[in-house]
Enzyme design. Sequence first.
Site, PDB file in Angstrom:
ATOM      1  N   CYS A  10       0.849  -1.189   0.000  1.00 45.47           N
ATOM      2  CA  CYS A  10       0.000   0.000   0.000  1.00 45.47           C
ATOM      3  C   CYS A  10       0.893   1.251   0.000  1.00 45.47           C
ATOM      4  CB  CYS A  10      -0.913   0.000   1.225  1.00 45.47           C
ATOM      5  SG  CYS A  10      -0.028  -0.134   2.779  1.00 45.47           S
ATOM      6  N   CYS A  13       3.195   1.645   2.935  1.00 43.06           N
ATOM      7  CA  CYS A  13       4.329   0.716   2.980  1.00 43.06           C
ATOM      8  C   CYS A  13       5.479   1.263   2.146  1.00 43.06           C
ATOM      9  CB  CYS A  13       3.906  -0.654   2.454  1.00 43.06           C
ATOM     10  SG  CYS A  13       2.360  -1.254   3.138  1.00 43.06           S
TER      11      CYS A  13
END
Lengths: 83, 347
Positions: A10, A13
Amino acid sequence: MKVLVLGTGCAKCKKLFAEAEKAVAASGVPAELEKVEKMDEIIAYGVMMTPALVVDGEVKCSGRIPKLAEIASWLTTAAAKNG
Amino acid sequence: MSATRRPRRTWLVVLLVALGACAWWLIYDHLESFAKWLTYGLLGMAAGNRLAKTVAFFVFEAPKVMMLLTVIVFGVGIVRSFFTPERTRRILAGKRETLGNVLASLLGVVTPFCSCSAVPLFIGFVTTGVPLGVTFSFLIAAPMINEVALVLLFGLFGWKVAALYAGTGLVIAMVAGWVIGRLRLERWVEGWVYETASGVGLAGDEAPLSWNDRVRFGGDAVKDIVGKVWPYVLAGIAVGATIHGYVPQDFMASIMGKGAWWSVPLAVVIGIPMYSNAAGIIPVVQALLGKGAALGTVLAFMMSVIGLSLPEMIILRKVLKVPLIATFAGVVGLGILVVGYVFNIVL
């Protein structure tokens, strides 16, 4: 020393990975940075919120993006411990 | 960690927060008179004019909602700094089902949650003794009762509608989770989930936070959430303002009014694929309500937009087989339908 960024890819991240990269460079600690995207490997660390940062097998934080200085301090402490 | 590293003066942080709160209130309190002054005084628009109605609505509602959003997200951020998924799991593990469903729904509201972490959270819960139905109560409540939705409902509809939304949302999460638990659907969880050795206790041993950290946590939440939703909110209010000024009264009564029985299911079906723009949809819906749409239909629409999101279901497919996802969507959807009809009848 091994530094792992746990996350399935995501936006947060990716941001944590970029921060960790900067922190490794800034602290000058010889560290290998790696991404862990496989769910079962993430689970094995007991992490319930991604992204998470693992330094030398130890989960340092999960579900948030720490400040660069915070990451750098974990790196230098871990490096000192390793001697 | 940071508490010992730099003992920064807590009183300074408290003072800054208090000053900020005072400034916030002063501005918030004068927004309405400012909007009137700007529209009718400075811009010299005639009262009753359609454009004037639109402008006055936007100039008042946009800063109002943004200010409410900032303060509520900050407050919720501070509350959430007290709850981690690890802590919530410890509370829920081994609880009896009915009590567990109630607790899980309530904790779903205050525990930090992002749908991208739905899978690790699901596995972390079910492999450590949290019953499946209780886990679902959490997974339903966490996205559905969300601070952005509550702020928009409170700011645009008033506290009664916001409370109704939160209350019925909690009931749906409790009941739907309980029903899923009764149905014994564990066989529809992907087999590898229960075989996964979840490393309990490895994570979550972070040092306790100081108040400075909590304030920072709240500030980060504001940057993160408000930074992401503000374009949608402003766009939504702009569209809402236009509807407010230009669409004729009672225009929506035939489509979303109480008389149209099919409006509630339609609102739910349309709501499922909409997700990230939820913040932008509420102001539009509010404007429609003024034009004759029924409140129950509007609430049902809101809940299905936020509570039943297609992206989250796709993410959950990794751990759940299709029949379980369908059951989950079906039970929650049914609950939302009931809420929609009940409010259309009662109110």
